[in-house]
Design a protein around this motif. Structure first.
Motif, mmCIF file in Angstrom:
data_model
loop_
_atom_site.group_PDB
_atom_site.id
_atom_site.type_symbol
_atom_site.label_atom_id
_atom_site.label_comp_id
_atom_site.label_asym_id
_atom_site.label_seq_id
_atom_site.Cartn_x
_atom_site.Cartn_y
_atom_site.Cartn_z
ATOM 1 N N GLU A 56 0.838 -1.208 0.000
ATOM 2 C CA GLU A 56 0.000 0.000 0.000
ATOM 3 C C GLU A 56 0.866 1.248 0.000
ATOM 4 O OE1 GLU A 56 -2.558 -0.766 3.392
ATOM 5 O OE2 GLU A 56 -4.208 -1.334 2.058
ATOM 6 N N LYS A 57 1.924 1.222 0.799
ATOM 7 C CA LYS A 57 2.827 2.376 0.846
ATOM 8 C C LYS A 57 3.527 2.557 -0.505
ATOM 9 C CE LYS A 57 6.539 4.558 3.347
ATOM 10 N NZ LYS A 57 7.322 4.615 4.549
ATOM 11 N N TYR A 59 2.521 1.597 -3.429
ATOM 12 C CA TYR A 59 1.522 2.020 -4.418
ATOM 13 C C TYR A 59 1.148 3.492 -4.238
ATOM 14 C CZ TYR A 59 -2.988 2.537 -6.694
ATOM 15 O OH TYR A 59 -4.034 2.997 -7.461
ATOM 16 N N ASN A 60 0.939 3.892 -3.003
ATOM 17 C CA ASN A 60 0.476 5.262 -2.743
ATOM 18 C C ASN A 60 1.567 6.316 -2.848
ATOM 19 O OD1 ASN A 60 -2.251 4.617 -2.284
ATOM 20 N ND2 ASN A 60 -1.766 3.921 -0.228
ATOM 21 N N THR A 61 2.832 5.930 -2.683
ATOM 22 C CA THR A 61 3.894 6.934 -2.675
ATOM 23 C C THR A 61 4.810 6.902 -3.888
ATOM 24 O OG1 THR A 61 5.391 5.513 -1.420
ATOM 25 C CG2 THR A 61 3.946 6.994 -0.153
ATOM 26 N N SER A 62 4.777 5.823 -4.649
ATOM 27 C CA SER A 62 5.699 5.711 -5.780
ATOM 28 C C SER A 62 5.340 6.686 -6.896
ATOM 29 C CB SER A 62 5.700 4.291 -6.340
ATOM 30 O OG SER A 62 6.572 4.233 -7.442
ATOM 31 N N GLU A 63 6.374 7.295 -7.436
ATOM 32 C CA GLU A 63 6.192 8.165 -8.589
ATOM 33 C C GLU A 63 6.710 7.501 -9.858
ATOM 34 O OE1 GLU A 63 7.765 12.047 -7.767
ATOM 35 O OE2 GLU A 63 6.705 12.158 -5.857
ATOM 36 N N LYS A 68 4.854 1.529 -9.429
ATOM 37 C CA LYS A 68 3.506 1.769 -8.910
ATOM 38 C C LYS A 68 2.536 0.695 -9.421
ATOM 39 C CE LYS A 68 0.092 5.452 -8.413
ATOM 40 N NZ LYS A 68 0.282 5.928 -7.054
ATOM 41 N N ALA A 72 0.713 -2.125 -7.231
ATOM 42 C CA ALA A 72 -0.753 -2.198 -7.268
ATOM 43 C C ALA A 72 -1.230 -3.608 -7.604
ATOM 44 C CB ALA A 72 -1.296 -1.200 -8.285
ATOM 45 N N LEU A 91 -8.958 -2.645 -7.572
ATOM 46 C CA LEU A 91 -7.604 -2.182 -7.861
ATOM 47 C C LEU A 91 -7.057 -2.857 -9.125
ATOM 48 C CD1 LEU A 91 -5.220 -0.410 -7.056
ATOM 49 C CD2 LEU A 91 -4.498 -2.239 -5.484
#
Length: 195
Positions: A56-57, A59-63, A68, A72, A91
């Motif tokens: 989750e981290k 997925y939510n923070t990757s640029e 990402k 996911a 998802l």
């Protein structure tokens, strides 16, 4: 020197392996290319809350789009295997809609279709198999995909469509036994329809 005839790669944190493979794709290759091993087995630990939190981290923070997407898809697979199936399914659908060419997208999406079939959610299963065949045309030539769609349609009482899918599964069969099984299922489907 004697060596075992198999290699076991135990992966206690699947998400950690996925993140490590982004930096070094050949990380696992030494064990799997061993000339001393006839069989190779990759074993993952059961879904762990730490994996979910890490993914989750990521997925939510990757640029980084590739990372990402991989996070996911791994997260979707873990959620679907656990008690957050609907969240994982949503998802997986989101990633496939945004980037169907993401590494692993097809496999996760077909796992979703299989899960719907196992859960007796036949409408969703048939739709998901058909979406997979549209998104990845090569999957339309895979017997397992055609049979999964056929079973879902058969359970819905849509016998003509199911028989047509079983016929296509026959065409995709890799061997005579698989072909014979698909032919029998097609016949059973027609029989169930009263023909």
């Amino acid at each position: 020197r004697d060596a075992v005839d198999f290699v076991i790669m135990f992966v206690p944190f699947e998400s950690s392996l996925q993140l490590a493979l982004v930096n070094d794709p050949a990380l696992w290759r030494e064990a799997f290319e061993s000339k001393d091993a006839d069989e190779r087995v990759r074993v993952s630990a059961a879904c762990c809350l730490g994996d979910v939190a890490l993914l989750e981290k990521a997925y939510n923070t990757s640029e980084v789009p590739g990372l990402k997407n991989e996070a996911a898809l791994s997260l979707a697979r873990l959620l679907m295997a656990g008690d957050r199936f609907d969240e994982g399914a949503a998802l997986a659908r989101q990633v496939v809609r945004e980037n169907p060419s993401a590494r692993g997208a097809k496999d996760v999406f077909l796992a979703l279709a299989d899960s719907y079939l196992e859960r007796k959610a036949y409408i969703q299963a048939a739709e998901t198999y058909r979406e997979a065949m549209e998104a990845w045309p090569q999957s339309a030539r895979e017997q397992h995909v055609r049979e999964g769609c056929a079973w879902a349609l058969r359970k819905l009482g849509r016998f003509d469509e199911a028989a047509a899918e079983f016929s296509k599964a026959v065409e995709c069969a890799a061997d005579d036994n698989s072909r014979a099984l698909a032919l029998m299922e097609r016949g059973d489907t027609l029989s169930e329809a009263g023909r």
